[in-house]
Write a protein that holds these residues in place. Sequence first.
Motif, PDB file in Angstrom:
ATOM      1  N   GLY A  48       4.162  15.983   7.745  1.00 46.31           N
ATOM      2  CA  GLY A  48       3.950  15.762   9.267  1.00 46.31           C
ATOM      3  C   GLY A  48       2.751  15.838   9.780  1.00 46.31           C
ATOM      4  O   GLY A  48       1.775  15.239   9.052  1.00 46.31           O
ATOM      5  N   GLY A  49       2.446  15.867  10.848  1.00 44.29           N
ATOM      6  CA  GLY A  49       1.185  15.778  11.616  1.00 44.29           C
ATOM      7  C   GLY A  49       1.024  14.472  12.512  1.00 44.29           C
ATOM      8  O   GLY A  49       1.990  13.748  12.418  1.00 44.29           O
ATOM      9  N   PRO A  50      -0.037  14.423  13.113  1.00 46.10           N
ATOM     10  CA  PRO A  50      -0.094  12.797  13.870  1.00 46.10           C
ATOM     11  C   PRO A  50       0.160  11.934  13.078  1.00 46.10           C
ATOM     12  O   PRO A  50      -0.432  11.572  12.139  1.00 46.10           O
ATOM     13  N   GLY A  51       1.087  10.810  13.738  1.00 45.21           N
ATOM     14  CA  GLY A  51       1.331   9.755  13.112  1.00 45.21           C
ATOM     15  C   GLY A  51       2.301   9.837  11.952  1.00 45.21           C
ATOM     16  O   GLY A  51       3.057   8.711  11.501  1.00 45.21           O
ATOM     17  N   TYR A  52       2.926  10.930  11.683  1.00 43.23           N
ATOM     18  CA  TYR A  52       3.998  10.866  10.483  1.00 43.23           C
ATOM     19  C   TYR A  52       5.054  10.429  10.740  1.00 43.23           C
ATOM     20  O   TYR A  52       5.835   9.549   9.947  1.00 43.23           O
ATOM     21  N   GLU A  53       5.465  10.537  12.161  1.00 45.40           N
ATOM     22  CA  GLU A  53       6.912   9.977  12.654  1.00 45.40           C
ATOM     23  C   GLU A  53       6.760   8.462  12.423  1.00 45.40           C
ATOM     24  O   GLU A  53       7.761   7.765  12.598  1.00 45.40           O
ATOM     25  N   HIS A  54       5.411   7.908  12.588  1.00 44.12           N
ATOM     26  CA  HIS A  54       5.381   6.204  12.788  1.00 44.12           C
ATOM     27  C   HIS A  54       5.635   5.776  11.300  1.00 44.12           C
ATOM     28  O   HIS A  54       5.548   4.677  11.241  1.00 44.12           O
ATOM     29  N   LEU A  55       5.422   6.555  10.259  1.00 45.19           N
ATOM     30  CA  LEU A  55       5.554   6.068   9.211  1.00 45.19           C
ATOM     31  C   LEU A  55       6.660   5.334   8.738  1.00 45.19           C
ATOM     32  O   LEU A  55       7.848   5.829   9.233  1.00 45.19           O
ATOM     33  N   PRO A  56       6.947   4.340   7.840  1.00 44.12           N
ATOM     34  CA  PRO A  56       8.205   3.835   7.535  1.00 44.12           C
ATOM     35  C   PRO A  56       8.921   4.712   7.012  1.00 44.12           C
ATOM     36  O   PRO A  56       8.543   5.554   6.045  1.00 44.12           O
ATOM     37  N   GLU A  57      10.509   4.872   7.268  1.00 47.44           N
ATOM     38  CA  GLU A  57      11.157   5.776   7.012  1.00 47.44           C
ATOM     39  C   GLU A  57      11.494   5.575   5.538  1.00 47.44           C
ATOM     40  O   GLU A  57      11.574   6.712   4.741  1.00 47.44           O
ATOM     41  N   VAL A  58      11.236   4.358   4.934  1.00 48.60           N
ATOM     42  CA  VAL A  58      11.317   4.076   3.428  1.00 48.60           C
ATOM     43  C   VAL A  58      10.268   5.101   2.808  1.00 48.60           C
ATOM     44  O   VAL A  58      10.214   5.713   1.560  1.00 48.60           O
ATOM     45  N   LEU A  59       9.098   5.077   3.174  1.00 50.81           N
ATOM     46  CA  LEU A  59       7.950   5.702   2.443  1.00 50.81           C
ATOM     47  C   LEU A  59       8.370   7.374   2.656  1.00 50.81           C
ATOM     48  O   LEU A  59       8.119   8.049   1.711  1.00 50.81           O
ATOM     49  N   ARG A  60       8.722   7.680   3.825  1.00 53.99           N
ATOM     50  CA  ARG A  60       9.028   9.004   4.037  1.00 53.99           C
ATOM     51  C   ARG A  60      10.350   9.601   3.125  1.00 53.99           C
ATOM     52  O   ARG A  60      10.219  10.734   2.596  1.00 53.99           O
ATOM     53  N   GLU A  61      11.033   8.617   2.981  1.00 52.72           N
ATOM     54  CA  GLU A  61      12.204   9.102   2.006  1.00 52.72           C
ATOM     55  C   GLU A  61      11.748   9.129   0.432  1.00 52.72           C
ATOM     56  O   GLU A  61      12.028  10.140  -0.083  1.00 52.72           O
TER      57      GLU A  61
END
Length: 173
Positions: free
Chosen positions: A111-124
């Motif tokens: 997480g951290g600043p900007g993590y929620e803006h990462l594409p969901e595909v990348l986070r998965e």
Amino acid sequence: MADIGDKAQAIAIGPRIVASGGFDLLYREGMTLIEEVASYLDGHGRADSRILPRDASFLYATESMRLTTRLMQLASWLLLQRAVNEGEITPENARSEKEKVKFSATPSERGGPGYEHLPEVLREFIVKGDRLFDKVMQFDTLERGTMTIGDTGTANGVVDQLARLKAAFGRAD
């Protein structure tokens, strides 16, 4: 086991488990994930990264590099273990080579600043990479024979079964 008068020797089951079909599943899972991540980062990921806000764009570059590095380390481990399983190299040679592969630590918190803006595909993919890392570490521990009774965090129950067998036969190490 040897004669009753001889000291009983434990059978190393870790290497047998690693050489079993369980490894084949792990190998396929790992190589599939590597291919999927490479395809994403070379294709849709490039497009996804171009539309991110500046902070998230920097984080995207950082996280995709971490993920790529981690997956290459895992691929090295998987390929070495497959070579052992297929008799191409000895377990000792593989251990020596595996020592050269230094796994990156998994960040304790994502997480951290900007993590929620990462594409969901990348986070998965990051989550899948972390899970694969945990599985490989369990297999590596089994292969090395360093798993002991009382190790925590194992999802396969082997340690519990060994503890029950030792308790049933009255053996204490």
